[in-house]
Write a protein that holds these residues in place. Sequence first.
Motif, PDB file in Angstrom:
ATOM      1  N   ASP A 121       0.814  -1.218   0.000  1.00  0.00           N
ATOM      2  CA  ASP A 121       0.000   0.000   0.000  1.00  0.00           C
ATOM      3  C   ASP A 121       0.845   1.264   0.000  1.00  0.00           C
ATOM      4  O   ASP A 121       0.352   2.341  -0.372  1.00  0.00           O
ATOM      5  N   ASN A 122       2.086   1.128   0.402  1.00  0.00           N
ATOM      6  CA  ASN A 122       2.978   2.280   0.428  1.00  0.00           C
ATOM      7  C   ASN A 122       3.843   2.376  -0.828  1.00  0.00           C
ATOM      8  O   ASN A 122       4.747   3.204  -0.900  1.00  0.00           O
ATOM      9  N   GLY A 123       3.581   1.492  -1.793  1.00  0.00           N
ATOM     10  CA  GLY A 123       4.358   1.512  -3.023  1.00  0.00           C
ATOM     11  C   GLY A 123       5.704   0.823  -2.908  1.00  0.00           C
ATOM     12  O   GLY A 123       6.535   0.942  -3.816  1.00  0.00           O
ATOM     13  N   MET A 124       5.922   0.100  -1.829  1.00  0.00           N
ATOM     14  CA  MET A 124       7.191  -0.604  -1.635  1.00  0.00           C
ATOM     15  C   MET A 124       7.102  -2.002  -2.256  1.00  0.00           C
ATOM     16  O   MET A 124       6.030  -2.621  -2.255  1.00  0.00           O
ATOM     17  N   PRO A 125       8.241  -2.511  -2.769  1.00  0.00           N
ATOM     18  CA  PRO A 125       8.240  -3.854  -3.364  1.00  0.00           C
ATOM     19  C   PRO A 125       7.738  -4.905  -2.375  1.00  0.00           C
ATOM     20  O   PRO A 125       8.080  -4.871  -1.189  1.00  0.00           O
ATOM     21  N   ASP A 126       6.925  -5.837  -2.895  1.00  0.00           N
ATOM     22  CA  ASP A 126       6.403  -6.918  -2.053  1.00  0.00           C
ATOM     23  C   ASP A 126       6.699  -8.249  -2.745  1.00  0.00           C
ATOM     24  O   ASP A 126       5.849  -8.829  -3.430  1.00  0.00           O
ATOM     25  N   GLU A 127       7.923  -8.720  -2.588  1.00  0.00           N
ATOM     26  CA  GLU A 127       8.378  -9.942  -3.255  1.00  0.00           C
ATOM     27  C   GLU A 127       7.562 -11.147  -2.814  1.00  0.00           C
ATOM     28  O   GLU A 127       7.226 -12.018  -3.633  1.00  0.00           O
ATOM     29  N   LYS A 128       7.229 -11.213  -1.537  1.00  0.00           N
ATOM     30  CA  LYS A 128       6.443 -12.345  -1.038  1.00  0.00           C
ATOM     31  C   LYS A 128       5.075 -12.421  -1.718  1.00  0.00           C
ATOM     32  O   LYS A 128       4.595 -13.506  -2.046  1.00  0.00           O
ATOM     33  N   ALA A 129       4.474 -11.269  -1.950  1.00  0.00           N
ATOM     34  CA  ALA A 129       3.161 -11.254  -2.608  1.00  0.00           C
ATOM     35  C   ALA A 129       3.277 -11.783  -4.038  1.00  0.00           C
ATOM     36  O   ALA A 129       2.408 -12.516  -4.514  1.00  0.00           O
ATOM     37  N   ALA A 130       4.349 -11.411  -4.706  1.00  0.00           N
ATOM     38  CA  ALA A 130       4.573 -11.903  -6.069  1.00  0.00           C
ATOM     39  C   ALA A 130       4.742 -13.412  -6.061  1.00  0.00           C
ATOM     40  O   ALA A 130       4.152 -14.126  -6.894  1.00  0.00           O
ATOM     41  N   PHE A 131       5.544 -13.906  -5.130  1.00  0.00           N
ATOM     42  CA  PHE A 131       5.778 -15.353  -5.042  1.00  0.00           C
ATOM     43  C   PHE A 131       4.494 -16.085  -4.689  1.00  0.00           C
ATOM     44  O   PHE A 131       4.188 -17.151  -5.246  1.00  0.00           O
ATOM     45  N   GLN A 132       3.716 -15.529  -3.758  1.00  0.00           N
ATOM     46  CA  GLN A 132       2.477 -16.182  -3.343  1.00  0.00           C
ATOM     47  C   GLN A 132       1.494 -16.277  -4.501  1.00  0.00           C
ATOM     48  O   GLN A 132       0.855 -17.318  -4.704  1.00  0.00           O
ATOM     49  N   ALA A 133       1.390 -15.201  -5.272  1.00  0.00           N
ATOM     50  CA  ALA A 133       0.471 -15.200  -6.408  1.00  0.00           C
ATOM     51  C   ALA A 133       0.898 -16.233  -7.457  1.00  0.00           C
ATOM     52  O   ALA A 133       0.051 -16.909  -8.059  1.00  0.00           O
ATOM     53  N   GLN A 134       2.199 -16.357  -7.666  1.00  0.00           N
ATOM     54  CA  GLN A 134       2.682 -17.345  -8.635  1.00  0.00           C
ATOM     55  C   GLN A 134       2.424 -18.765  -8.145  1.00  0.00           C
ATOM     56  O   GLN A 134       2.010 -19.637  -8.920  1.00  0.00           O
ATOM     57  N   ILE A 135       2.646 -18.995  -6.860  1.00  0.00           N
ATOM     58  CA  ILE A 135       2.378 -20.317  -6.277  1.00  0.00           C
ATOM     59  C   ILE A 135       0.894 -20.643  -6.366  1.00  0.00           C
ATOM     60  O   ILE A 135       0.498 -21.764  -6.720  1.00  0.00           O
ATOM     61  N   ASP A 136       0.045 -19.642  -6.078  1.00  0.00           N
ATOM     62  CA  ASP A 136      -1.401 -19.869  -6.136  1.00  0.00           C
ATOM     63  C   ASP A 136      -1.832 -20.261  -7.552  1.00  0.00           C
ATOM     64  O   ASP A 136      -2.737 -21.079  -7.738  1.00  0.00           O
ATOM     65  N   ALA A 137      -1.177 -19.672  -8.549  1.00  0.00           N
ATOM     66  CA  ALA A 137      -1.558 -19.933  -9.938  1.00  0.00           C
ATOM     67  C   ALA A 137      -0.953 -21.214 -10.480  1.00  0.00           C
ATOM     68  O   ALA A 137      -1.600 -21.957 -11.227  1.00  0.00           O
ATOM     69  N   GLY A 183       1.219 -23.586  -8.557  1.00  0.00           N
ATOM     70  CA  GLY A 183       1.543 -24.653  -7.622  1.00  0.00           C
ATOM     71  C   GLY A 183       2.969 -24.544  -7.105  1.00  0.00           C
ATOM     72  O   GLY A 183       3.798 -23.790  -7.632  1.00  0.00           O
ATOM     73  N   VAL A 184       3.274 -25.330  -6.092  1.00  0.00           N
ATOM     74  CA  VAL A 184       4.587 -25.222  -5.447  1.00  0.00           C
ATOM     75  C   VAL A 184       5.704 -25.784  -6.317  1.00  0.00           C
ATOM     76  O   VAL A 184       6.874 -25.559  -6.050  1.00  0.00           O
ATOM     77  N   GLY A 185       5.350 -26.503  -7.394  1.00  0.00           N
ATOM     78  CA  GLY A 185       6.377 -27.046  -8.276  1.00  0.00           C
ATOM     79  C   GLY A 185       6.969 -26.020  -9.219  1.00  0.00           C
ATOM     80  O   GLY A 185       7.877 -26.336  -9.996  1.00  0.00           O
ATOM     81  N   THR A 186       6.480 -24.769  -9.168  1.00  0.00           N
ATOM     82  CA  THR A 186       6.962 -23.733 -10.074  1.00  0.00           C
ATOM     83  C   THR A 186       8.386 -23.307  -9.720  1.00  0.00           C
ATOM     84  O   THR A 186       8.937 -23.691  -8.676  1.00  0.00           O
ATOM     85  N   VAL A 187       8.977 -22.496 -10.587  1.00  0.00           N
ATOM     86  CA  VAL A 187      10.321 -21.948 -10.360  1.00  0.00           C
ATOM     87  C   VAL A 187      10.188 -20.460 -10.095  1.00  0.00           C
ATOM     88  O   VAL A 187       9.615 -19.718 -10.905  1.00  0.00           O
ATOM     89  N   LEU A 188      10.718 -20.000  -8.974  1.00  0.00           N
ATOM     90  CA  LEU A 188      10.626 -18.596  -8.581  1.00  0.00           C
ATOM     91  C   LEU A 188      11.929 -17.874  -8.897  1.00  0.00           C
ATOM     92  O   LEU A 188      13.020 -18.381  -8.613  1.00  0.00           O
ATOM     93  N   LEU A 189      11.810 -16.689  -9.474  1.00  0.00           N
ATOM     94  CA  LEU A 189      12.973 -15.871  -9.831  1.00  0.00           C
ATOM     95  C   LEU A 189      13.376 -15.064  -8.604  1.00  0.00           C
ATOM     96  O   LEU A 189      12.631 -14.194  -8.146  1.00  0.00           O
ATOM     97  N   VAL A 190      14.564 -15.323  -8.062  1.00  0.00           N
ATOM     98  CA  VAL A 190      14.913 -14.809  -6.730  1.00  0.00           C
ATOM     99  C   VAL A 190      15.933 -13.685  -6.733  1.00  0.00           C
ATOM    100  O   VAL A 190      16.356 -13.243  -5.651  1.00  0.00           O
ATOM    101  N   ASP A 191      16.332 -13.183  -7.916  1.00  0.00           N
ATOM    102  CA  ASP A 191      17.408 -12.185  -7.914  1.00  0.00           C
ATOM    103  C   ASP A 191      16.941 -10.785  -8.293  1.00  0.00           C
ATOM    104  O   ASP A 191      17.756  -9.946  -8.681  1.00  0.00           O
ATOM    105  N   THR A 192      15.653 -10.489  -8.154  1.00  0.00           N
ATOM    106  CA  THR A 192      15.177  -9.146  -8.493  1.00  0.00           C
ATOM    107  C   THR A 192      15.762  -8.118  -7.535  1.00  0.00           C
ATOM    108  O   THR A 192      16.131  -7.007  -7.947  1.00  0.00           O
ATOM    109  N   PHE A 193      15.854  -8.460  -6.267  1.00  0.00           N
ATOM    110  CA  PHE A 193      16.409  -7.562  -5.255  1.00  0.00           C
ATOM    111  C   PHE A 193      17.642  -8.219  -4.627  1.00  0.00           C
ATOM    112  O   PHE A 193      18.686  -8.287  -5.262  1.00  0.00           O
TER     113      PHE A 193
END
Length: 448
Positions: A220-236, A238-248
């Motif tokens: 809500d403050n315009g700050m990056p929310d990496e966990k939210a991005a990961f959660q949305a990808q997992i929700d779509a 599944g946990v077998g997906t590959v998460l890109l971890v070097d954005t920050f």
Amino acid sequence: MTSTENRESANARSTRQRSSALLTDKYELTMLEAALADGSAHRQCAFEVFTRRLPNERRYGVVAGTARVLAAVQDFVFTEEQLEDLDFLNEQTLEYLRTYRFTGQIDGYREGELYFPNSPILSVRGTFAECVILETVILSILNSDSAVASAAARMVTAAAGRSIIEMGSRRTHEYAAVTAARAAYLAGFDATSNLEAARRYGIPASGTAAHAWTLLHVDDNGMPDEKAAFQAQIDALGVGTVLLVDTFDIAQGVKNAVEVAGPELGGVRIDSGDLGVLTREVRAQLDELGATKTKIVVSSDLDEFTIAALRSEPVDTFGVGTSVVTGSDAPTAGLVYKLVEVEGHPVAKRARGKASQGGAKAAVRLCRATGTAVEELTYPFGGEEPASNGFTTRALTVPLIRDGELVDNLPTLQESRDYLAAQLVTLPWEGLALTRDEPALTVRHISQ
């Protein structure tokens, strides 16, 4: 038929609805006109595709694009609309082109075969007129596909059994991306990011998310929310997906990924930095967090040399882009299409540095009892195979087109992929080196 074979067959049918006749150079047609005028157009000739040298430090080449060449030959039919645009030609030439169909013979190395300097990769036989105008389309396909497959095969060898994904679509022409994906898959890549290549050739598709996905998610403050991005990808996905971890920060990214997905997370991808150091650190961190089965995928301008350098690191999958679709700094295989025989008489170019061996040729490869290749021999086409001198021989030249028609039972892409994998292990071990200049095998001509 498998679904892949059905898809390939359907693609071949749709391809043959399009004309490849203008995928040529103007001088092919001006030569045709002159040949029709002086009567030489109908002389029986043989043209040969070969290379005088291998590019860069390669010690072998991979024949790729053969199936596409054969389709292009069958599609080489001029439409009335095309003929209207050829206003530099006279009526005699236009009439010849109006009824043109290739009715000759094509023999050559099967797709997925290895080749070396002076290997007779393809032999095209027929009248001068019907063979000469095929030069450009044949070379444009074979040079591009063979360059990609040759580079990709070196990367597969460097990866030493680990998975490689082709992901270079954005680094080349939009349609070259499709054929490059095919050539890379032929050479042993496991998947492609390109959906048209997946649809057209039945190649497994791979891909999850880019950095834009992570940057999209802010609080809500315009700050990056990496966990939210990961959660949305997992929700779509599944946990077998590959998460890109070097954005920050990578260490925090790995921590966030495991916190969101749990220890069953399929994989993490690293796309920047010192990959050797980072993969060791990430592997240790994943194991510490209990994610011992989570795979590590790396990308970021990889080629055969960086892949070889990472071979001892805990990398599970390599993602390769620019270097494979561009042929790893060798965007052409250096193949040429030369007239080698006229009415049964050998003819040869003698220009300095560009000499050729006259006469249509076939080839065999000599191998030890262990299967290791030792030499390649060429001999006059239709002649007797040369003596094996105690080695086993394997015929390299096979029929592809007879009287203008495709021969039966040409190999599928999957069969050619399996064939290449088997051929690579026949090279002497030093033949797979990445940094030597001389070819892995010599090609010697046997006159009869």
